[in-house]
Design a protein around this motif. Structure first.
Motif, PDB file in Angstrom:
ATOM      1  N   ALA A   1       0.836  -1.206   0.000  1.00 29.46           N
ATOM      2  CA  ALA A   1       0.000   0.000   0.000  1.00 29.46           C
ATOM      3  C   ALA A   1       0.871   1.256   0.000  1.00 29.46           C
ATOM      4  O   ALA A   1       0.540   2.266  -0.621  1.00 29.46           O
ATOM      5  CB  ALA A   1      -0.925  -0.001   1.218  1.00 29.46           C
ATOM      6  N   GLU A   2       2.018   1.178   0.692  1.00 24.89           N
ATOM      7  CA  GLU A   2       2.925   2.330   0.747  1.00 24.89           C
ATOM      8  C   GLU A   2       3.785   2.442  -0.503  1.00 24.89           C
ATOM      9  O   GLU A   2       4.602   3.355  -0.609  1.00 24.89           O
ATOM     10  CB  GLU A   2       3.871   2.187   1.961  1.00 24.89           C
ATOM     11  N   ASN A   3       3.627   1.481  -1.431  1.00 23.28           N
ATOM     12  CA  ASN A   3       4.417   1.446  -2.651  1.00 23.28           C
ATOM     13  C   ASN A   3       5.902   1.298  -2.331  1.00 23.28           C
ATOM     14  O   ASN A   3       6.754   1.949  -2.908  1.00 23.28           O
ATOM     15  CB  ASN A   3       4.167   2.708  -3.486  1.00 23.28           C
ATOM     16  N   ASP A   4       6.179   0.448  -1.370  1.00 19.96           N
ATOM     17  CA  ASP A   4       7.552   0.248  -0.895  1.00 19.96           C
ATOM     18  C   ASP A   4       7.899  -1.227  -1.050  1.00 19.96           C
ATOM     19  O   ASP A   4       8.318  -1.878  -0.111  1.00 19.96           O
ATOM     20  CB  ASP A   4       7.583   0.702   0.584  1.00 19.96           C
ATOM     21  N   HIS A   5       7.705  -1.766  -2.282  1.00 17.40           N
ATOM     22  CA  HIS A   5       7.885  -3.219  -2.402  1.00 17.40           C
ATOM     23  C   HIS A   5       9.332  -3.629  -2.409  1.00 17.40           C
ATOM     24  O   HIS A   5       9.640  -4.792  -2.381  1.00 17.40           O
ATOM     25  CB  HIS A   5       7.212  -3.861  -3.624  1.00 17.40           C
ATOM     26  N   GLY A   6      10.243  -2.666  -2.480  1.00 15.83           N
ATOM     27  CA  GLY A   6      11.657  -3.018  -2.458  1.00 15.83           C
ATOM     28  C   GLY A   6      12.032  -3.759  -1.183  1.00 15.83           C
ATOM     29  O   GLY A   6      12.930  -4.589  -1.173  1.00 15.83           O
ATOM     30  N   SER A   7      11.316  -3.462  -0.097  1.00 14.75           N
ATOM     31  CA  SER A   7      11.728  -3.991   1.208  1.00 14.75           C
ATOM     32  C   SER A   7      10.645  -4.871   1.828  1.00 14.75           C
ATOM     33  O   SER A   7      10.243  -4.669   2.958  1.00 14.75           O
ATOM     34  CB  SER A   7      12.013  -2.822   2.148  1.00 14.75           C
ATOM     35  N   LEU A   8      10.147  -5.793   1.046  1.00  9.63           N
ATOM     36  CA  LEU A   8       9.059  -6.634   1.552  1.00  9.63           C
ATOM     37  C   LEU A   8       9.505  -7.598   2.650  1.00  9.63           C
ATOM     38  O   LEU A   8       8.694  -8.123   3.388  1.00  9.63           O
ATOM     39  CB  LEU A   8       8.437  -7.446   0.415  1.00  9.63           C
ATOM     40  N   GLY A   9      10.804  -7.826   2.747  1.00  6.98           N
ATOM     41  CA  GLY A   9      11.291  -8.761   3.765  1.00  6.98           C
ATOM     42  C   GLY A   9      11.031 -10.196   3.339  1.00  6.98           C
ATOM     43  O   GLY A   9      10.788 -10.480   2.158  1.00  6.98           O
ATOM     44  N   ASP A  10      11.040 -11.048   4.318  1.00  7.00           N
ATOM     45  CA  ASP A  10      10.927 -12.467   4.047  1.00  7.00           C
ATOM     46  C   ASP A  10       9.494 -12.833   3.673  1.00  7.00           C
ATOM     47  O   ASP A  10       8.571 -12.621   4.445  1.00  7.00           O
ATOM     48  CB  ASP A  10      11.354 -13.232   5.311  1.00  7.00           C
ATOM     49  N   THR A  11       9.303 -13.366   2.466  1.00  5.55           N
ATOM     50  CA  THR A  11       7.956 -13.767   2.069  1.00  5.55           C
ATOM     51  C   THR A  11       7.869 -15.291   1.920  1.00  5.55           C
ATOM     52  O   THR A  11       6.863 -15.814   1.470  1.00  5.55           O
ATOM     53  CB  THR A  11       7.544 -13.116   0.725  1.00  5.55           C
ATOM     54  N   SER A  12       8.941 -15.964   2.332  1.00  3.74           N
ATOM     55  CA  SER A  12       8.975 -17.410   2.099  1.00  3.74           C
ATOM     56  C   SER A  12       8.005 -18.175   2.994  1.00  3.74           C
ATOM     57  O   SER A  12       7.639 -19.303   2.687  1.00  3.74           O
ATOM     58  CB  SER A  12      10.395 -17.934   2.311  1.00  3.74           C
ATOM     59  N   THR A  13       7.553 -17.555   4.085  1.00  4.53           N
ATOM     60  CA  THR A  13       6.628 -18.268   4.962  1.00  4.53           C
ATOM     61  C   THR A  13       5.190 -18.165   4.472  1.00  4.53           C
ATOM     62  O   THR A  13       4.276 -18.702   5.081  1.00  4.53           O
ATOM     63  CB  THR A  13       6.684 -17.713   6.391  1.00  4.53           C
ATOM     64  N   LEU A  14       4.986 -17.449   3.357  1.00  2.44           N
ATOM     65  CA  LEU A  14       3.627 -17.317   2.834  1.00  2.44           C
ATOM     66  C   LEU A  14       3.118 -18.644   2.288  1.00  2.44           C
ATOM     67  O   LEU A  14       3.873 -19.407   1.678  1.00  2.44           O
ATOM     68  CB  LEU A  14       3.594 -16.306   1.689  1.00  2.44           C
ATOM     69  N   ALA A  15       1.833 -18.885   2.473  1.00  2.00           N
ATOM     70  CA  ALA A  15       1.227 -20.088   1.922  1.00  2.00           C
ATOM     71  C   ALA A  15       1.332 -20.061   0.397  1.00  2.00           C
ATOM     72  O   ALA A  15       1.570 -21.080  -0.239  1.00  2.00           O
ATOM     73  CB  ALA A  15      -0.228 -20.186   2.365  1.00  2.00           C
ATOM     74  N   ASP A  16       1.143 -18.874  -0.199  1.00  2.00           N
ATOM     75  CA  ASP A  16       1.204 -18.742  -1.651  1.00  2.00           C
ATOM     76  C   ASP A  16       2.114 -17.566  -2.010  1.00  2.00           C
ATOM     77  O   ASP A  16       1.641 -16.452  -2.216  1.00  2.00           O
ATOM     78  CB  ASP A  16      -0.222 -18.513  -2.195  1.00  2.00           C
ATOM     79  N   PRO A  17       3.440 -17.794  -2.113  1.00  2.00           N
ATOM     80  CA  PRO A  17       4.364 -16.682  -2.375  1.00  2.00           C
ATOM     81  C   PRO A  17       4.093 -15.961  -3.693  1.00  2.00           C
ATOM     82  O   PRO A  17       4.413 -14.780  -3.819  1.00  2.00           O
ATOM     83  CB  PRO A  17       5.742 -17.361  -2.387  1.00  2.00           C
ATOM     84  N   SER A  18       3.472 -16.601  -4.647  1.00  2.00           N
ATOM     85  CA  SER A  18       3.240 -15.945  -5.942  1.00  2.00           C
ATOM     86  C   SER A  18       2.199 -14.828  -5.832  1.00  2.00           C
ATOM     87  O   SER A  18       2.080 -13.968  -6.702  1.00  2.00           O
ATOM     88  CB  SER A  18       2.765 -16.977  -6.969  1.00  2.00           C
ATOM     89  N   LEU A  19       1.443 -14.843  -4.752  1.00  2.00           N
ATOM     90  CA  LEU A  19       0.404 -13.830  -4.557  1.00  2.00           C
ATOM     91  C   LEU A  19       1.006 -12.422  -4.492  1.00  2.00           C
ATOM     92  O   LEU A  19       0.394 -11.454  -4.955  1.00  2.00           O
ATOM     93  CB  LEU A  19      -0.381 -14.148  -3.265  1.00  2.00           C
ATOM     94  N   VAL A  20       2.219 -12.319  -3.931  1.00  2.00           N
ATOM     95  CA  VAL A  20       2.822 -11.006  -3.742  1.00  2.00           C
ATOM     96  C   VAL A  20       2.903 -10.232  -5.058  1.00  2.00           C
ATOM     97  O   VAL A  20       2.537  -9.054  -5.121  1.00  2.00           O
ATOM     98  CB  VAL A  20       4.206 -11.146  -3.082  1.00  2.00           C
ATOM     99  N   ASP A  21       3.357 -10.906  -6.116  1.00  2.00           N
ATOM    100  CA  ASP A  21       3.472 -10.216  -7.403  1.00  2.00           C
ATOM    101  C   ASP A  21       2.107  -9.760  -7.920  1.00  2.00           C
ATOM    102  O   ASP A  21       1.969  -8.669  -8.460  1.00  2.00           O
ATOM    103  CB  ASP A  21       4.144 -11.126  -8.439  1.00  2.00           C
ATOM    104  N   ARG A  22       1.119 -10.618  -7.725  1.00  2.00           N
ATOM    105  CA  ARG A  22      -0.225 -10.224  -8.169  1.00  2.00           C
ATOM    106  C   ARG A  22      -0.717  -9.011  -7.378  1.00  2.00           C
ATOM    107  O   ARG A  22      -1.360  -8.121  -7.910  1.00  2.00           O
ATOM    108  CB  ARG A  22      -1.206 -11.394  -7.993  1.00  2.00           C
ATOM    109  N   LEU A  23      -0.399  -8.967  -6.105  1.00  2.00           N
ATOM    110  CA  LEU A  23      -0.833  -7.830  -5.288  1.00  2.00           C
ATOM    111  C   LEU A  23      -0.136  -6.542  -5.738  1.00  2.00           C
ATOM    112  O   LEU A  23      -0.766  -5.485  -5.847  1.00  2.00           O
ATOM    113  CB  LEU A  23      -0.542  -8.091  -3.805  1.00  2.00           C
TER     114      LEU A  23
END
Ligand code: WTA
Length: 640
Positions: free
Chosen positions: A611-633
């Motif tokens: 939402a802040e348009n700060d995707h450079g620093s998303l941190g660890d997304t590996s614990t997500l159930a569906d990591p591919s969702l991040v790009d869609r978001l």
């Protein structure tokens, strides 16, 4: 020290830098003696001999507990001896051509007595909760004082909240009485207050048995026999003595948003709150007898309680109360009112400053502001650019600016510089007020020393502190005293510099500060999921140029449904209906899923970053159930 702005010479009369040092030191070394001295700012029926009696584990807070007094007497009656003819209130209506109404302290007294008699005629007794749903008119302040006079507990609900939100607050404190007006006016919009009260009371399971209606615009409103009364019909002039109250008797309940669940009704009591608002008003605004004070806040918020109704009147001040908005009929309205009423102290919110700054200096300079000597801000962090504009353009570089940090829970100002005494640092609230012991801690609760950044706690009690959440002391303990045992946790992040100045960085919980108004993300989410098409919602803040923070909503729909502009509009409407226009979502992002851990917990950190348009620093997304969702978001991010 170039970031510091030196105060103008010789502004101070109530407190010099040396006075502050000495008084602050004494307020910590000998708090009881210190506050019993300041308690003498008020008239007591039985003067207190006890100062603070408090513990944060278990949580029990009392101040001046053996004293008795009445705050309406202190705000009104006691001034009759020497200030009967002094102006108390100058009402400036929404419409610049409308009628200004000025009340002396004697006239205010007469009006408060009439209101108190009307309340008694309606059946209001000591201890009863009375809900106010009022425009910013004289009768709003009068109604608060009338409640205090007869020992009733007021609960003011901002007139911009919806009937649903009003009903929730009426039910929570089991209020049987409502004071309202036919309508309010803000800018070019009438606000249908009585219609909303009817909707709240008729369509919800309240126990309201009396509604007192002040005639304001003269709009035609329905009156229910036996329940609704015109103020003018019940008002009477007969004697109405002030009820003697214990210092720890409740004065008011005020609802505010937290990170979870429904809004909480913070309870403030009589003696400590009175001493705190009287003392902070005197020092923070360096109040002098011939000042004209103006706080632009609505009485529906804590700022309006402490620095419209109580602080100024307890000090016998003259003040403007303003029904309108900063941009009607044009963006010069604030400064036109300053000129018209020769306002000397002006207190407003950063959001208003930012909105007016954007419109250019001409709206300001068109009006004579030579009466101003002091400016203040409250409610949210002020960016240095807006601070400088306020200081340089509005205050012509000659008025100190006080950036006051405090909360509904604190009752009055906690961090600020004192005008003239202290150098100011744009963007920093400054130093602790007397008796305030701030502490920064890290996530584990370890105390941080010196220049540092952490979570802001207060380690000792002060007289203006809220005593509990009405009807739910466990929630009070849980919310404020359990994160860091033995400390009051403010839920604000904060930096302290080498000079000991505090700069608030914003909330660290799930509360959004929209134009200085607290909004719980959980409340907005609950409103969204009430829509039959919505499956799930997650709400976060994003930086907003004017409002400080905006409301960004991620929404998933029931199977087979697709988002559309029409549906987004419906959802906005849904939130306005449940909470009110202050909570209107800025952005609605339809998504097929929300980022969750494998155990099903929504990862808000990721939603915030996107939402802040700060995707450079998303941190660890590996614990997500569906990591591919991040790009869609990221792809679907809603901008503007
Ligand atoms: C924020 C309003 C930065 C803060 C009186 C706090 C501020 C919340 C300031 C309380 C300030 C208030 N600088 N932030 N000067 N003043 N805040 O309860 O996040 O409506 O926790 O009280 O507003 O909001 P509330």
């Amino acid at each position: 020290m170039s970031e510091f702005v030196q105060p103008p010479q010789s502004t101070v009369t109530n407190c010099t830098a040396q006075d502050y040092e000495a008084a602050y030191a004494r307020s910590l070394s000998d708090p009881d003696v210190f506050w019993l001295e300041h308690a003498q700012r008020l008239d007591w029926i039985t003067p207190p001999t006890k100062g603070g009696e408090w513990s944060y584990d278990p949580v029990e807070i009392a101040w001046f507990a053996d004293g008795t007094l009445n705050l309406c007497h202190n705000a009104v009656d006691r001034h009759l001896a020497d200030k009967a003819d002094k102006t108390a209130l100058i009402f400036e209506p929404n419409d610049p051509d409308g009628e200004v109404r000025t009340l002396t302290y004697a006239q205010l007294h007469a009006e408060v007595v009439r209101m108190a008699n009307a309340l008694k005629a309606m059946g209001v007794t000591r201890g009863a909760r009375v809900t106010l749903y009022m425009p910013m008119v004289v009768e709003g302040v009068v109604a608060m004082l009338a409640c205090a006079r007869i020992g009733a507990v007021h609960s003011v609900v901002f007139g911009g909240f919806s009937p649903e939100a009003l009903a929730g607050r009426i039910i929570d404190c089991d209020s049987e009485f409502v004071i309202t007006a036919d309508e309010g006016r803000r800018g070019n919009k009438p606000i249908p207050l009585k219609v909303s009260v009817d909707a709240a009371v008729d369509e919800h399971d309240t126990r309201v048995k009396g509604v007192l209606v002040v005639k304001h615009t003269g709009a035609d409103v329905a009156m229910k026999d036996g329940r609704d009364h015109w103020y003018a019909d019940l008002a009477s002039d007969g004697d109405c003595p002030c009820e003697p109250m214990n210092a720890e008797d409740p004065l008011f309940i005020l609802y505010t948003s937290g990170s979870t669940g429904k809004p909480k009704g913070l309870l403030h009591t009589t003696g400590g709150y009175g001493v705190w608002t009287a003392t902070t008003f005197h020092y923070v605004f360096d109040h002098q007898p011939d000042d004209i004070f103006w706080c632009s806040a609505d009485i529906g918020w804590i700022t309006g309680h402490s620095y419209v109704t109580y602080g100024p009147l307890l000090n016998g001040a003259s003040q403007v109360i303003f029904e309108g908005v900063p941009n009607y009929p044009d963006h010069g309205r604030f400064w036109q009112v300053v000129e018209k009423h020769k306002v000397s102290i002006f207190y407003t919110a950063p959001t208003a400053i930012r909105a007016l700054m954007r419109e250019g200096d001409d709206f300001v300079t068109a009006h004579d502001r030579s009466s101003l000597r002091l400016l203040g801000t409250v409610g949210e962090p002020i960016n240095p650019e807006a601070w400088r504009w306020y200081h340089r353009v509005v205050g012509e570089g000659r008025c100190p600016v006080v950036d006051t940090w405090w909360q509904t829970e604190t009752g009055g100002v906690m961090l600020t510089t004192l005008p003239g005494a202290h150098a100011m640092k744009p963007g920093s609230a400054g130093l602790p007020f007397f008796g305030v012991q701030p502490q920064l801690v890290d996530a584990e609760g370890q105390m941080l020393e010196g220049a540092a950044e952490g979570n802001l706690c207060i380690t000792s009690s002060w007289p203006g502190q809220a005593r509990t959440i009405y009807g739910d002391h466990d929630r009070f303990v849980q919310t404020y005293f359990s994160t860091y045992k033995g400390k009051y946790f403010t839920s604000d992040g904060c930096q302290r510099d080498a000079q000991g100045y505090y700069r608030i960085t914003g909330r660290v919980d799930d509360v959004i500060n929209v134009s200085g108004h607290r909004m719980g993300t959980a409340e907005v989410e609950s409103a969204l999921v009430l829509h039959p098409k919505v499956s799930e919602a997650a709400v976060v803040a994003f930086p907003h140029d004017i409002k400080g923070q905006g409301i960004y909503c991620y929404v998933t729909l029931n199977a087979g449904l697709e988002g559309s502009d029409d549906l987004a509009a419906e959802l906005r409407q849904q939130v306005r209906k449940e909470i009110g226009p202050v909570a209107t979502p800025d952005r609605i992002h339809f998504t097929d899923d929300l980022p969750k851990t494998r155990s099903g917990k929504i990862m808000r950190r990721i939603l915030r970053k996107i939402a802040e348009n700060d995707h450079g620093s998303l941190g660890d997304t590996s614990t997500l159930a569906d990591p591919s969702l991040v790009d869609r978001l990221i792809e679907g991010r809603v901008d503007g």
